[in-house]
Design a protein around this motif. Sequence first.
Motif, PDB file in Angstrom:
ATOM      1  N   HIS A 170      -4.131  -1.285  -2.102  1.00 13.41           N
ATOM      2  CA  HIS A 170      -5.423  -1.422  -1.433  1.00 13.41           C
ATOM      3  C   HIS A 170      -6.472  -0.625  -2.188  1.00 13.41           C
ATOM      4  O   HIS A 170      -6.248   0.523  -2.580  1.00 13.41           O
ATOM      5  CB  HIS A 170      -5.341  -0.905   0.007  1.00 13.41           C
ATOM      6  CG  HIS A 170      -6.607  -1.111   0.770  1.00 13.41           C
ATOM      7  ND1 HIS A 170      -6.956  -2.329   1.301  1.00 13.41           N
ATOM      8  CD2 HIS A 170      -7.628  -0.263   1.062  1.00 13.41           C
ATOM      9  CE1 HIS A 170      -8.121  -2.217   1.907  1.00 13.41           C
ATOM     10  NE2 HIS A 170      -8.554  -0.974   1.769  1.00 13.41           N
ATOM     11  N   ASP A 223       0.792  -1.244   0.000  1.00 14.83           N
ATOM     12  CA  ASP A 223       0.000   0.000   0.000  1.00 14.83           C
ATOM     13  C   ASP A 223       0.820   1.286   0.000  1.00 14.83           C
ATOM     14  O   ASP A 223       0.392   2.294   0.577  1.00 14.83           O
ATOM     15  CB  ASP A 223      -0.961   0.020   1.199  1.00 14.83           C
ATOM     16  CG  ASP A 223      -1.903  -1.169   1.228  1.00 14.83           C
ATOM     17  OD1 ASP A 223      -1.946  -1.919   0.246  1.00 14.83           O
ATOM     18  OD2 ASP A 223      -2.588  -1.353   2.253  1.00 14.83           O
ATOM     19  N   HIS A 282      -7.560  -5.868   4.994  1.00 15.33           N
ATOM     20  CA  HIS A 282      -6.373  -5.268   5.594  1.00 15.33           C
ATOM     21  C   HIS A 282      -5.114  -6.057   5.270  1.00 15.33           C
ATOM     22  O   HIS A 282      -4.073  -5.473   4.981  1.00 15.33           O
ATOM     23  CB  HIS A 282      -6.541  -5.152   7.116  1.00 15.33           C
ATOM     24  CG  HIS A 282      -7.489  -4.069   7.523  1.00 15.33           C
ATOM     25  ND1 HIS A 282      -8.725  -4.334   8.055  1.00 15.33           N
ATOM     26  CD2 HIS A 282      -7.403  -2.724   7.439  1.00 15.33           C
ATOM     27  CE1 HIS A 282      -9.355  -3.193   8.293  1.00 15.33           C
ATOM     28  NE2 HIS A 282      -8.568  -2.207   7.930  1.00 15.33           N
ATOM     29  N   ASN A 283      -5.171  -7.376   5.345  1.00 13.34           N
ATOM     30  CA  ASN A 283      -3.962  -8.148   5.037  1.00 13.34           C
ATOM     31  C   ASN A 283      -3.891  -8.436   3.545  1.00 13.34           C
ATOM     32  O   ASN A 283      -4.888  -8.368   2.821  1.00 13.34           O
ATOM     33  CB  ASN A 283      -3.911  -9.430   5.875  1.00 13.34           C
ATOM     34  CG  ASN A 283      -4.831 -10.501   5.340  1.00 13.34           C
ATOM     35  OD1 ASN A 283      -4.502 -11.215   4.397  1.00 13.34           O
ATOM     36  ND2 ASN A 283      -6.018 -10.615   5.930  1.00 13.34           N
ATOM     37  N   CYS A 317      -2.249  -2.497   7.735  1.00 12.99           N
ATOM     38  CA  CYS A 317      -2.085  -3.493   6.680  1.00 12.99           C
ATOM     39  C   CYS A 317      -0.740  -4.210   6.727  1.00 12.99           C
ATOM     40  O   CYS A 317      -0.655  -5.396   6.396  1.00 12.99           O
ATOM     41  CB  CYS A 317      -2.317  -2.844   5.320  1.00 12.99           C
ATOM     42  SG  CYS A 317      -4.022  -2.248   5.153  1.00 12.99           S
TER      43      CYS A 317
END
Length: 200
Positions: free
Chosen positions: A51, A9, A88-89, A118
């Motif tokens: 992301h 990200d 998030h991951n 993240c």
Amino acid sequence: MTRALIVIDVQESFRASPLWEAISDPKIADKVNRLVRLARRAGDLVVWVLHSEPGSGGAFDPALGHVRLLAELEGPEAGEPVVHKTSHNAFTTTNLQQLLTERGVRDLTVCGIRTEQCVETTARVGSDLGYQVTFVVDATATNPIAHRDAPADRSVAELLADPRTLPADEVIRRTEYALAGRFATIATVAGLEAAAEDLA
């Protein structure tokens, strides 16, 4: 190829947000580029993660054009995967694990934005999946975090003025303590560069 650098990200979405003025390291791309160079020299896989939040209308909505790598980054090169996540991951909503398995990767080096969100979440999931994870703490960046009871629509100045706000350096410190010895080995860019020189 048993190692991979996962760049998480490091994207223009963050720079498009007012919170960028409070980011812990506005020049994070410089440190990420150093890691990318190290990985490429070693023949390691480099994976770029972005992301996105389709339909959100915010900085992470692909329709607004910010879901792209920071302009200063040196990549991706041919053969380096770019994956798009909505969790998030970096594993749950992507084919990242498949990419790593196909290439025989067992060791992950992670960096990116945000340290405790993240990047940390990816480190934890990666560890649970059996990878040996190195968390390059100074090649991550984050923002101060508002107290849970603070109003959501405050300005950056109001966020910073609130004594309940958790400063970015404390967020990073907490992340180091939470991960070290449990989910990841904590490293620095300079430390990894020195280790690579010793092996050369």
